[in-house]
Design a protein around this motif. Structure first.
Motif, PDB file in Angstrom:
ATOM      1  N   ALA A  39       0.832  -1.210  -0.070  1.00 19.41           N
ATOM      2  CA  ALA A  39       0.082  -0.082  -0.111  1.00 19.41           C
ATOM      3  C   ALA A  39       0.871   1.184  -0.137  1.00 19.41           C
ATOM      4  N   LEU A  40       0.545   2.074  -0.655  1.00 21.05           N
ATOM      5  CA  LEU A  40       1.282   3.522  -0.884  1.00 21.05           C
ATOM      6  C   LEU A  40       0.515   4.663  -0.167  1.00 21.05           C
ATOM      7  N   ARG A  41       0.974   5.360   0.610  1.00 20.44           N
ATOM      8  CA  ARG A  41       0.393   6.600   1.243  1.00 20.44           C
ATOM      9  C   ARG A  41      -0.130   7.388   0.330  1.00 20.44           C
ATOM     10  N   PRO A  42      -1.606   7.789   0.424  1.00 31.56           N
ATOM     11  CA  PRO A  42      -2.263   8.522  -0.669  1.00 31.56           C
ATOM     12  C   PRO A  42      -1.719   9.912  -0.735  1.00 31.56           C
ATOM     13  N   ALA A  54       9.437  14.989 -11.080  1.00 30.06           N
ATOM     14  CA  ALA A  54       9.415  15.375  -9.654  1.00 30.06           C
ATOM     15  C   ALA A  54      10.560  15.041  -8.790  1.00 30.06           C
ATOM     16  N   GLY A  55      10.782  15.257  -7.515  1.00 27.01           N
ATOM     17  CA  GLY A  55      11.954  15.077  -6.839  1.00 27.01           C
ATOM     18  C   GLY A  55      12.576  13.690  -6.813  1.00 27.01           C
ATOM     19  N   ARG A  56      13.895  13.495  -6.281  1.00 25.92           N
ATOM     20  CA  ARG A  56      14.527  12.169  -5.982  1.00 25.92           C
ATOM     21  C   ARG A  56      13.525  11.528  -5.019  1.00 25.92           C
ATOM     22  N   ARG A  57      13.570  10.342  -5.058  1.00 21.21           N
ATOM     23  CA  ARG A  57      12.899   9.385  -4.188  1.00 21.21           C
ATOM     24  C   ARG A  57      11.609   9.552  -3.911  1.00 21.21           C
ATOM     25  N   SER A  58      10.812  10.330  -4.815  1.00 19.47           N
ATOM     26  CA  SER A  58       9.415  10.787  -4.951  1.00 19.47           C
ATOM     27  C   SER A  58       8.406   9.902  -5.070  1.00 19.47           C
ATOM     28  N   GLY A  59       8.816   8.684  -5.852  1.00 16.79           N
ATOM     29  CA  GLY A  59       7.927   7.773  -6.222  1.00 16.79           C
ATOM     30  C   GLY A  59       7.762   7.483  -7.579  1.00 16.79           C
ATOM     31  N   LYS A  60       8.514   8.543  -8.370  1.00 16.96           N
ATOM     32  CA  LYS A  60       8.052   8.523  -9.721  1.00 16.96           C
ATOM     33  C   LYS A  60       8.064   6.993 -10.504  1.00 16.96           C
ATOM     34  N   THR A  61       9.236   6.415 -10.129  1.00 20.53           N
ATOM     35  CA  THR A  61       9.342   5.130 -10.767  1.00 20.53           C
ATOM     36  C   THR A  61       8.561   3.887 -10.213  1.00 20.53           C
ATOM     37  N   GLU A  62       8.245   4.210  -9.014  1.00 25.08           N
ATOM     38  CA  GLU A  62       7.366   2.964  -8.354  1.00 25.08           C
ATOM     39  C   GLU A  62       5.909   3.276  -9.304  1.00 25.08           C
ATOM     40  N   LEU A  63       5.546   4.414  -9.439  1.00 27.25           N
ATOM     41  CA  LEU A  63       4.080   4.386  -9.720  1.00 27.25           C
ATOM     42  C   LEU A  63       4.246   4.095 -11.365  1.00 27.25           C
ATOM     43  N   GLY A  83      11.234  11.568 -14.575  1.00 28.28           N
ATOM     44  CA  GLY A  83      12.705  11.539 -13.989  1.00 28.28           C
ATOM     45  C   GLY A  83      12.862  13.048 -13.398  1.00 28.28           C
ATOM     46  N   VAL A  84      14.107  12.946 -12.773  1.00 24.32           N
ATOM     47  CA  VAL A  84      14.459  14.631 -12.005  1.00 24.32           C
ATOM     48  C   VAL A  84      14.933  15.457 -13.377  1.00 24.32           C
ATOM     49  N   PRO A  85      14.488  16.722 -13.376  1.00 23.40           N
ATOM     50  CA  PRO A  85      14.979  17.636 -14.354  1.00 23.40           C
ATOM     51  C   PRO A  85      16.645  17.717 -14.328  1.00 23.40           C
ATOM     52  N   GLU A 142      -1.286  14.421  -5.909  1.00 26.12           N
ATOM     53  CA  GLU A 142      -0.759  14.613  -7.097  1.00 26.12           C
ATOM     54  C   GLU A 142      -0.313  13.179  -8.144  1.00 26.12           C
ATOM     55  N   GLN A 143      -0.124  12.461  -6.991  1.00 31.46           N
ATOM     56  CA  GLN A 143       0.277  10.857  -7.558  1.00 31.46           C
ATOM     57  C   GLN A 143      -1.076  10.438  -8.077  1.00 31.46           C
ATOM     58  N   ARG A 144      -1.925  10.559  -7.337  1.00 32.21           N
ATOM     59  CA  ARG A 144      -3.464   9.960  -8.070  1.00 32.21           C
ATOM     60  C   ARG A 144      -3.635  10.847  -9.045  1.00 32.21           C
ATOM     61  N   ASP A 194      12.135   6.595 -18.184  1.00 33.48           N
ATOM     62  CA  ASP A 194      12.463   7.215 -17.093  1.00 33.48           C
ATOM     63  C   ASP A 194      13.866   8.075 -17.142  1.00 33.48           C
ATOM     64  N   GLU A 195      14.352   8.792 -16.032  1.00 38.93           N
ATOM     65  CA  GLU A 195      15.371   9.627 -16.223  1.00 38.93           C
ATOM     66  C   GLU A 195      15.800  10.244 -17.708  1.00 38.93           C
ATOM     67  N   TYR A 196      14.300  10.833 -17.931  1.00 40.21           N
ATOM     68  CA  TYR A 196      14.198  11.404 -19.365  1.00 40.21           C
ATOM     69  C   TYR A 196      15.194  12.439 -19.532  1.00 40.21           C
ATOM     70  N   ASP A 236       7.325  15.427  -0.071  1.00 38.84           N
ATOM     71  CA  ASP A 236       5.816  14.936   0.114  1.00 38.84           C
ATOM     72  C   ASP A 236       6.080  13.269   0.489  1.00 38.84           C
ATOM     73  N   ILE A 237       6.928  12.748  -0.018  1.00 35.87           N
ATOM     74  CA  ILE A 237       7.171  11.364   0.178  1.00 35.87           C
ATOM     75  C   ILE A 237       8.324  10.947   1.155  1.00 35.87           C
ATOM     76  N   LEU A 238       9.539  11.690   0.921  1.00 36.25           N
ATOM     77  CA  LEU A 238      10.515  11.171   1.869  1.00 36.25           C
ATOM     78  C   LEU A 238      10.343  11.875   3.397  1.00 36.25           C
TER      79      LEU A 238
HETATM   80  N1  LIG Z   1       2.792   7.387  -2.001  1.00 35.60           N
HETATM   81  C1  LIG Z   1       3.761   7.014  -1.484  1.00 35.60           C
HETATM   82  N2  LIG Z   1       4.008   6.700  -0.209  1.00 35.60           N
HETATM   83  C2  LIG Z   1       4.867   6.278   0.523  1.00 35.60           C
HETATM   84  N3  LIG Z   1       6.090   5.694  -0.139  1.00 35.60           N
HETATM   85  C3  LIG Z   1       6.073   5.838  -1.491  1.00 35.60           C
HETATM   86  C4  LIG Z   1       5.059   6.668  -2.153  1.00 35.60           C
HETATM   87  N4  LIG Z   1       5.304   6.607  -3.304  1.00 35.60           N
HETATM   88  C5  LIG Z   1       6.553   5.969  -3.601  1.00 35.60           C
HETATM   89  N5  LIG Z   1       7.066   5.601  -2.250  1.00 35.60           N
HETATM   90  C6  LIG Z   1       7.981   4.932  -2.072  1.00 35.60           C
HETATM   91  O1  LIG Z   1       9.235   5.767  -2.143  1.00 35.60           O
HETATM   92  C7  LIG Z   1      10.410   5.080  -2.409  1.00 35.60           C
HETATM   93  C8  LIG Z   1      11.151   5.514  -3.910  1.00 35.60           C
HETATM   94  O2  LIG Z   1      10.353   5.752  -4.947  1.00 35.60           O
HETATM   95  P1  LIG Z   1      11.015   5.577  -6.517  1.00 35.60           P
HETATM   96  O3  LIG Z   1      11.952   4.709  -6.673  1.00 35.60           O
HETATM   97  O4  LIG Z   1       9.575   5.419  -7.156  1.00 35.60           O
HETATM   98  O5  LIG Z   1      11.343   7.279  -6.550  1.00 35.60           O
HETATM   99  P2  LIG Z   1      12.011   8.051  -7.647  1.00 35.60           P
HETATM  100  O6  LIG Z   1      11.175   9.328  -7.628  1.00 35.60           O
HETATM  101  O7  LIG Z   1      11.956   7.352  -8.944  1.00 35.60           O
HETATM  102  O8  LIG Z   1      13.310   8.341  -7.054  1.00 35.60           O
HETATM  103  P3  LIG Z   1      14.697   8.536  -8.119  1.00 35.60           P
HETATM  104  O9  LIG Z   1      14.555   9.861  -8.612  1.00 35.60           O
HETATM  105  O10 LIG Z   1      16.007   8.356  -7.178  1.00 35.60           O
HETATM  106  O11 LIG Z   1      14.702   7.681  -9.213  1.00 35.60           O
HETATM  107  C9  LIG Z   1       9.879   3.681  -2.949  1.00 35.60           C
HETATM  108  O12 LIG Z   1      10.300   2.804  -1.909  1.00 35.60           O
HETATM  109  C10 LIG Z   1       8.321   3.757  -2.996  1.00 35.60           C
HETATM  110  O13 LIG Z   1       7.939   2.669  -2.588  1.00 35.60           O
END
Ligand SMILES: Nc1ncnc2c1ncn2[C@@H]1O[C@H](COP(=O)(O)OP(=O)(O)OP(=O)(O)O)[C@@H](O)[C@H]1O
Ligand SMILES: [Mg+2]
Length: 452
Positions: free
Chosen positions: A15-18, A37-46, A166-168, A21-23, A137-139, A198-200
């Motif tokens: 489950a991802l936190r709601p 969107a920023g680093r580690r912000s869930g772009k790739t995961e989504l 990807g990150v700019p 903008e992701q929705r 990704d990483e466009y 928002d995510i980290l």
């Molecule tokens: N809505 C969310 N709530 C909680 N965790 C999330 C959410 N979205 C993403 N994450 C988690 O954040 C982590 C980082 O996600 P992801 O690898 O997709 O980031 P990214 O934006 O692609 O980062 P990078 O720029 O470093 O590639 C993953 O572990 C993912 O599961």
């Protein structure tokens, strides 16, 4: 995202936190979606989840075909494999998998859908398949014409969709396509943006702020398209960074080389307690002090630079560490015989003996990583100063730090042409800083790739 609640899905669908903008991104009707969107912000995961979801339902969505093709692409094949491969295999329900090709990086589903993991280092790989949809990704790190020349045409056959994420990377092709997506009123394009915070966890974001300069932080963690312009070493400020520094004949001496003829240069540094700056808890800051330079304006060569170093610093009692350009004057400019590094060893060994050490990598890190490491050391996004220059002993270093500019409209690349006297001294120090105080570990995928 609702899929995460479906019990039939593999447990990789946590489950991802709601997040609003992701929705909005997940539910968007736009065929092409641009997501800086920023680093580690869930772009790739989504993106991974969306890709798998669309592949799994493809035969229901588009029954007019009997096979369906989806791609997950990154700038290089190695990178694409690292980013996607394990996760995609785990996101597809086991009982839907027909076959997995580890050599071709293709997952085939029993429905007739296929997911391909692709590196855009050979963009032709994307041609010739009637794609139903895919991810870039990483466009920002892909070649500028990847989209128009290779990807967009390959999406025409079936009206395929694409996410560009990807990150700019400065204001390059990614910025242009983002702006166009924002301005689009046909509904075909849409743009999405959110910050890492928002995510980290807040502590992670704070750590990044401390370990990155302001512009790098805005780009990497806030997903901003930075307009790089003006001074390359923009965090350097004479009023803050120029102080009388100390020299300790017993502590390690750092000599930084860049190989050039006019001028011939070297920069001398020593780590030390920096005057007038303190950590939050009142502790003094130990940082890099630039305490000397060699600057031979014309017709220099490596032996001449070394002789000057021996003349000025030959009495040093402690260890001496040499850093610098890994290519060792490969352009032949400053070279007489052997590599510049051989010459330096020959010239300095008689004076410093076994106290002389070389810290030179096999190849140079990316220029942007080097410049950002310098900027971060001069001043982090939290205002922490970890480097100073003694302007009386290194006046040309100051001139260099103030004068070197970035290319207008670039992604932060140094302008090497406009003043040929500049860049050499700051380049030299940069090789030391990026080697000992790199920011690469913090800023993700592509930078790590480039530094090997
Ligand atoms: N809505 C969310 N709530 C909680 N965790 C999330 C959410 N979205 C993403 N994450 C988690 O954040 C982590 C980082 O996600 P992801 O690898 O997709 O980031 P990214 O934006 O692609 O980062 P990078 O720029 O470093 O590639 C993953 O572990 C993912 O599961
Ligand atoms: Mg990612």
């Amino acid at each position: 995202v609702n899929l995460a609640l479906n019990p039939a899905l593999p447990n990789r669908w946590t489950a991802l936190r709601p997040h609003d903008e992701q929705r909005r991104l997940w539910r968007s009707k736009a065929r092409f979606r641009v997501v800086p969107a920023g680093r580690r912000s869930g772009k790739t995961e989504l993106a991974k989840r969306y890709l798998v979801r669309r592949a799994v339902v493809a035969h229901e969505e588009r029954p007019q075909y009997d096979s369906w093709f989806f791609f997950a692409a990154a700038p290089t094949r190695d990178q694409a494999k690292r980013i996607y491969w394990d996760d995609l295999k785990r996101l597809v329900p086991d009982d839907l998998i027909l076959s997995i090709s580890e050599s071709q990086l293709i997952i085939k589903l029993i429905t007739g859908a296929e997911i391909h993991v692709i590196g855009m280092d050979k963009p032709e790989r994307i041609e010739g398949t009637p794609w139903d949809g895919g991810i870039l990704d990483e466009y920002g790190n892909m070649k500028a014409r990847t989209w128009t020349l290779h990807v967009r045409p390959a999406l025409s056959d079936r009206g395929g969709w694409c996410w560009l994420i990807g990150v700019p990377e400065g204001r390059n092709h990614y910025y242009d396509i983002f702006k166009n997506a924002q301005a689009d009123d046909t509904g075909e394009w849409d743009a999405f943006h959110w910050k890492s915070a928002d995510i980290l966890p807040a502590a992670e974001v704070e750590a990044a702020r401390r370990d990155l300069d302001e512009l790098s932080f805005q780009q990497e963690y806030e997903g901003s398209f930075i307009h790089f312009q003006g001074r390359a070493y923009y965090t350097f400020d004479e009023k803050i960074h120029c102080r009388a520094l100390t020299y300790d004949p017993v502590q390690p001496l750092i000599i930084c080389f860049d190989f050039n003829v006019s001028p011939g240069v070297a920069v001398v540094c020593q780590e030390q307690v920096l005057p007038g700056v303190f950590l939050a808890d009142g502790e003094p800051v130990i940082g890099t002090g630039v305490i000397g330079e060699v600057h031979i304006p014309r017709n220099s060569n490596t032996p001449a630079v070394c002789r000057k170093l021996v003349q000025d610093w030959g009495g040093h009692l402690g260890k001496v560490f040499a850093y610098g350009d890994a290519t060792g004057g490969a352009k032949g400019t400053a070279k007489l015989q052997g590599s510049d590094w051989d010459i330096i060893a020959q010239e300095l060994r008689p004076t410093f003996g076994q106290r002389l050490f070389f810290r030179v990598p096999k190849s140079n890190p990316a220029e942007r990583v080097r410049v950002n490491s310098m900027n971060t050391r001069f001043q982090s996004a939290t205002g922490l100063v970890r480097m100073m220059v003694d302007a009386r002993r290194a006046p040309h270093v100051v001139r260099d730090l103030e004068g070197v500019r970035v290319l207008e409209g670039g992604s932060g690349e140094i302008d090497k042409q406009s003043d040929p006297h500049l860049t050499h001294l700051s380049d030299a120090v940069g090789y030391y800083i990026v080697r000992e105080y790199p920011i690469i570990k913090l800023i993700g995928e592509q930078q790590e790739l480039r530094i090997v």
